[in-house]
Design an enzyme around this catalytic site. Sequence first.
Site, PDB file in Angstrom:
ATOM      1  N   GLU A 171       0.085  11.766   3.171  1.00  0.00           N
ATOM      2  CA  GLU A 171      -0.159  12.442   1.882  1.00  0.00           C
ATOM      3  C   GLU A 171      -1.605  12.162   1.525  1.00  0.00           C
ATOM      4  O   GLU A 171      -1.936  11.055   1.094  1.00  0.00           O
ATOM      5  CB  GLU A 171       0.754  11.857   0.794  1.00  0.00           C
ATOM      6  CG  GLU A 171       2.237  12.043   1.032  1.00  0.00           C
ATOM      7  CD  GLU A 171       2.702  13.466   0.776  1.00  0.00           C
ATOM      8  OE1 GLU A 171       1.864  14.333   0.450  1.00  0.00           O
ATOM      9  OE2 GLU A 171       3.898  13.711   0.928  1.00  0.00           O
ATOM     10  N   CYS A 217      -4.229  13.125  -6.844  1.00  0.00           N
ATOM     11  CA  CYS A 217      -4.414  14.027  -5.706  1.00  0.00           C
ATOM     12  C   CYS A 217      -4.106  15.461  -6.109  1.00  0.00           C
ATOM     13  O   CYS A 217      -4.739  16.396  -5.643  1.00  0.00           O
ATOM     14  CB  CYS A 217      -3.527  13.593  -4.550  1.00  0.00           C
ATOM     15  SG  CYS A 217      -1.806  13.408  -5.016  1.00  0.00           S
TER      16      CYS A 217
HETATM   17  P1  NAP Z   1      -7.952   5.121   0.423  1.00  0.00           P
HETATM   18  O1  NAP Z   1      -9.261   4.460   0.337  1.00  0.00           O
HETATM   19  O2  NAP Z   1      -7.653   5.945   1.591  1.00  0.00           O
HETATM   20  O3  NAP Z   1      -6.870   3.951   0.274  1.00  0.00           O
HETATM   21  C1  NAP Z   1      -5.479   4.206   0.353  1.00  0.00           C
HETATM   22  C2  NAP Z   1      -4.816   3.084   1.129  1.00  0.00           C
HETATM   23  O4  NAP Z   1      -5.239   3.160   2.485  1.00  0.00           O
HETATM   24  C3  NAP Z   1      -5.194   1.692   0.655  1.00  0.00           C
HETATM   25  O5  NAP Z   1      -4.082   0.847   0.798  1.00  0.00           O
HETATM   26  C4  NAP Z   1      -6.316   1.294   1.601  1.00  0.00           C
HETATM   27  O6  NAP Z   1      -6.439  -0.108   1.740  1.00  0.00           O
HETATM   28  C5  NAP Z   1      -5.817   1.915   2.900  1.00  0.00           C
HETATM   29  N1  NAP Z   1      -6.860   2.233   3.860  1.00  0.00           N
HETATM   30  C6  NAP Z   1      -8.104   2.705   3.633  1.00  0.00           C
HETATM   31  N2  NAP Z   1      -8.739   2.919   4.790  1.00  0.00           N
HETATM   32  C7  NAP Z   1      -7.887   2.586   5.784  1.00  0.00           C
HETATM   33  C8  NAP Z   1      -7.962   2.577   7.215  1.00  0.00           C
HETATM   34  N3  NAP Z   1      -9.053   2.984   7.849  1.00  0.00           N
HETATM   35  N4  NAP Z   1      -6.893   2.159   7.903  1.00  0.00           N
HETATM   36  C9  NAP Z   1      -5.781   1.756   7.270  1.00  0.00           C
HETATM   37  N5  NAP Z   1      -5.648   1.728   5.933  1.00  0.00           N
HETATM   38  C10 NAP Z   1      -6.680   2.145   5.192  1.00  0.00           C
HETATM   39  O7  NAP Z   1      -7.670   6.047  -0.812  1.00  0.00           O
HETATM   40  P2  NAP Z   1      -7.889   5.700  -2.343  1.00  0.00           P
HETATM   41  O8  NAP Z   1      -9.326   5.850  -2.647  1.00  0.00           O
HETATM   42  O9  NAP Z   1      -7.234   4.404  -2.679  1.00  0.00           O
HETATM   43  O10 NAP Z   1      -7.017   6.842  -3.023  1.00  0.00           O
HETATM   44  C11 NAP Z   1      -7.539   8.071  -3.341  1.00  0.00           C
HETATM   45  C12 NAP Z   1      -7.205   9.115  -2.303  1.00  0.00           C
HETATM   46  O11 NAP Z   1      -5.806   9.195  -2.124  1.00  0.00           O
HETATM   47  C13 NAP Z   1      -7.642  10.469  -2.770  1.00  0.00           C
HETATM   48  O12 NAP Z   1      -8.170  11.184  -1.701  1.00  0.00           O
HETATM   49  C14 NAP Z   1      -6.348  11.088  -3.250  1.00  0.00           C
HETATM   50  O13 NAP Z   1      -6.344  12.482  -3.291  1.00  0.00           O
HETATM   51  C15 NAP Z   1      -5.383  10.532  -2.260  1.00  0.00           C
HETATM   52  N6  NAP Z   1      -4.008  10.613  -2.777  1.00  0.00           N
HETATM   53  C16 NAP Z   1      -3.135  11.486  -2.209  1.00  0.00           C
HETATM   54  C17 NAP Z   1      -1.849  11.608  -2.710  1.00  0.00           C
HETATM   55  C18 NAP Z   1      -0.848  12.569  -2.113  1.00  0.00           C
HETATM   56  O14 NAP Z   1       0.323  12.429  -2.413  1.00  0.00           O
HETATM   57  N7  NAP Z   1      -1.255  13.524  -1.299  1.00  0.00           N
HETATM   58  C19 NAP Z   1      -1.466  10.828  -3.789  1.00  0.00           C
HETATM   59  C20 NAP Z   1      -2.378   9.947  -4.335  1.00  0.00           C
HETATM   60  C21 NAP Z   1      -3.651   9.854  -3.814  1.00  0.00           C
HETATM   61  P3  NAP Z   1      -7.600  -0.914   0.973  1.00  0.00           P
HETATM   62  O15 NAP Z   1      -7.391  -0.712  -0.478  1.00  0.00           O
HETATM   63  O16 NAP Z   1      -7.393  -2.312   1.401  1.00  0.00           O
HETATM   64  O17 NAP Z   1      -8.891  -0.315   1.438  1.00  0.00           O
END
Ligand code: NAP
Length: 463
Positions: free
Chosen positions: A227, A261
Amino acid sequence: MIASVNPATGEMVAEFGEHSPEEVERRLELARAASAGWRATPVEQRAAIVAAAGELLEAEQERFGRLMTLEMGKTLTSAIAESQKCASGCRYYAEHGPSFIAPEVIAQSGERGEARFEPLGAVLAVMPWNFPFWQVVRFAAPALVGGNVGLLKHASNVPQCALALEDLFRRAGAPEGVFQTLLIGSGRVDAVIADPRVHAVTLTGSEAAGRSVAACAGRHLKKTVLELGGSDPFVVCATADVARAAEVAVTARTINNGQSCIAAKRFIVVDDVYDDFAARFVERMRALRVGDPMEKSTDVGPLATRAIRDELHEQVRASVAAGARVLVGGDVVAGAGNYYAPTVLGDIPRDAPAWSQELFGPVASLFRVPDVASAVAQANDTSFGLGASVWTGDAAEGERLAQEIDAGSVFINGMVASDPRFPFGGVKASGYGRELGPWGLREFVNIKTVRRFPGGARQAPVE
Ligand code: NAP
């Protein structure tokens, strides 16, 4: 760093050491050991535990709400509503989950066959901070009812929420090892995916994280659901109720301080009603009260981290440098806390970040298009495909747009929102797989064929 930093003040609230490799090993072993007993537990009993988690979420909504607001800055009102939504998600899966995985009999002459839905084992959930309870519960409730055990790697800025969720399922009656939190940074996720005691991964987060997790899971042949981000269009047609559309547009853009999102991000308005819509929208954005998220009167609180605010401002500055015009806002709010002024950008050129990138904060991109066909073309002119909202007074036009827009969901005269009864997910760079409803529960099951040939019935010799 795994720490709670209050986004409203910048103050460090609590710091946590990451789990050591030995502690992660202990928890993986607990998950493995718990899995056999949990899958053998009658589904009604598993559902009762999820229902009990729902009751706790309802009863302790104020406490959980304060925790969310403290760690990631959403308004307390919306945080309490999030806890309530989690409660209803648990109730939904407790009530309907068992029927979603009841075996389906496939009748054949001379034999009795069925499709069964059996758990995969341990599912790793890599989750974001923006809906720190709901994102987790919408994975955990179906996964647990389905007989899987859960391992949560939450975002590093919401460790207290992560620990509260582990405690929630323990208090609800989940046996040891059935739902655990791993306090680890993102650099250690690949090792967990690779572990043979982990059977599948679900990630909600950015496109970059999705690519990384999917690549690792692919190497180890493990099922994934992703997601990811979105740059949802909000299309206003000439026949729309413009006043209503402008009112909802403000909520759709600024919900969760703009960090959703499925927040509407690109407002695509046909020429006939553009000036009317723009005037109403900009005025309402200007009138929003930005401030302390604990205050009831606040509309927009701070962004979750300083880095997120800086990145958003950089996107705005780059868009303005490319020729976009600031209609309102356009800057950080000076002082402590990660506040950003509600912003509307217009006259956005195609090479500006605001044209197609995801802006994760209270910044709207406004576009004027000559007609509905151009609106659809622009709505689809993005790498994302999560949600879309279309506003029209013409029912047939609404149906046409719902068909032509490439997204996981389209809402006609309404704001995109998740609901336990409906499938939730995206296409293109917004990810794949679905959460919620029966679809979400069936993502992480072994759909097993069982056929019986009573009395030595002969089987046709085909593959
Ligand atoms: P993010 O940086 O991707 O972080 C999300 C999760 O992934 C965190 O637990 C993060 O851990 C982990 N993570 C980051 N990079 C990783 C990697 N290379 N390998 C494994 N795990 C990794 O996203 P965010 O900034 O927290 O959230 C915002 C994003 O999420 C936006 O793009 C938003 O649109 C999207 N989102 C999508 C949905 C949906 O349902 N489609 C819902 C909500 C949010 P750490 O915190 O330890 O870095």
